[in-house]
Design a protein around this motif. Sequence first.
Motif, PDB file in Angstrom:
ATOM      1  N   MET A  37      -0.623   4.741  11.146  1.00  9.79           N
ATOM      2  CA  MET A  37      -1.822   5.390  10.607  1.00  9.79           C
ATOM      3  C   MET A  37      -1.715   5.526   9.092  1.00  9.79           C
ATOM      4  SD  MET A  37      -4.778   6.691  10.986  1.00  9.79           S
ATOM      5  CE  MET A  37      -5.302   7.620  12.392  1.00  9.79           C
ATOM      6  N   PHE A  38      -0.537   5.909   8.597  1.00  7.94           N
ATOM      7  CA  PHE A  38      -0.373   6.035   7.147  1.00  7.94           C
ATOM      8  C   PHE A  38      -0.426   4.673   6.458  1.00  7.94           C
ATOM      9  CE2 PHE A  38       1.366  10.268   8.236  1.00  7.94           C
ATOM     10  CZ  PHE A  38       0.491  11.013   7.465  1.00  7.94           C
ATOM     11  N   MET A  41      -3.958   3.889   6.047  1.00  5.91           N
ATOM     12  CA  MET A  41      -4.542   4.681   4.966  1.00  5.91           C
ATOM     13  C   MET A  41      -4.176   4.102   3.605  1.00  5.91           C
ATOM     14  SD  MET A  41      -3.868   8.441   6.556  1.00  5.91           S
ATOM     15  CE  MET A  41      -4.862   9.430   5.456  1.00  5.91           C
ATOM     16  N   LYS A  42      -2.974   3.520   3.486  1.00  9.64           N
ATOM     17  CA  LYS A  42      -2.536   2.935   2.216  1.00  9.64           C
ATOM     18  C   LYS A  42      -3.395   1.736   1.833  1.00  9.64           C
ATOM     19  CE  LYS A  42       2.245   4.373   2.669  1.00  9.64           C
ATOM     20  NZ  LYS A  42       3.628   3.977   2.901  1.00  9.64           N
ATOM     21  N   LEU A  44      -6.600   1.413   2.469  1.00 10.35           N
ATOM     22  CA  LEU A  44      -7.977   1.801   2.178  1.00 10.35           C
ATOM     23  C   LEU A  44      -8.185   1.896   0.673  1.00 10.35           C
ATOM     24  CD1 LEU A  44      -8.457   4.639   4.815  1.00 10.35           C
ATOM     25  CD2 LEU A  44      -9.355   2.321   4.922  1.00 10.35           C
ATOM     26  N   SER A  57      -5.039  12.082  -2.315  1.00 19.64           N
ATOM     27  CA  SER A  57      -5.010  10.691  -1.875  1.00 19.64           C
ATOM     28  C   SER A  57      -3.746   9.968  -2.337  1.00 19.64           C
ATOM     29  CB  SER A  57      -6.256   9.935  -2.336  1.00 19.64           C
ATOM     30  OG  SER A  57      -6.331   9.885  -3.739  1.00 19.64           O
ATOM     31  N   LYS A  61      -0.754   8.673   0.477  1.00 15.41           N
ATOM     32  CA  LYS A  61      -0.386   7.253   0.549  1.00 15.41           C
ATOM     33  C   LYS A  61       1.122   7.028   0.496  1.00 15.41           C
ATOM     34  CE  LYS A  61      -4.680   5.205  -0.854  1.00 15.41           C
ATOM     35  NZ  LYS A  61      -5.288   4.079  -1.498  1.00 15.41           N
TER      36      LYS A  61
END
Length: 150
Positions: A37-38, A41-42, A44, A57, A61
């Motif tokens: 999941m992380f 997110m990185k 995005l 943010s 990350k």
Amino acid sequence: MFLAAAAMSAAAQDGKEIYNRYSGKKGVSSVYISPTMFKMMKSLPEVSMESGEVDFSSIIKTFNGMYIIDIEEPELAKSLSEEVTAMAESGRYELMMEAAEESEKVRIYIVSKGDIVTDFLMLAQEKDSSSVISISAEMPFSELQKLIAQ
């Protein structure tokens, strides 16, 4: 009883083991956010996630995984607090901060390699409840400083 608790505490190595031990029990709320999941997110685009003066943010990350446990059952809460305290004070973690007010206490511990924080552990204790946040990360110390300064 003390020896059993000490043995359990010595066996606990990290947030994952604590999470696995307490998650699913009555009176326990738990959240796990995986490295996948992380990683997602990185990838995005930059998104403003500001809270006051801190932009979360860039900090998020750097995370690789997160475990959150909140216990409202007094006996389990006491056991969690003792286990996390023993783990944190075993020498691997460095106490960054402690705050206390009446029956409430919060401690923040980290593990760092040079200027990189690899583990973040927060224990919040009240009379009949305890909460733990354990984060695995590759966070520059400067990012943690920004977060704590707010």
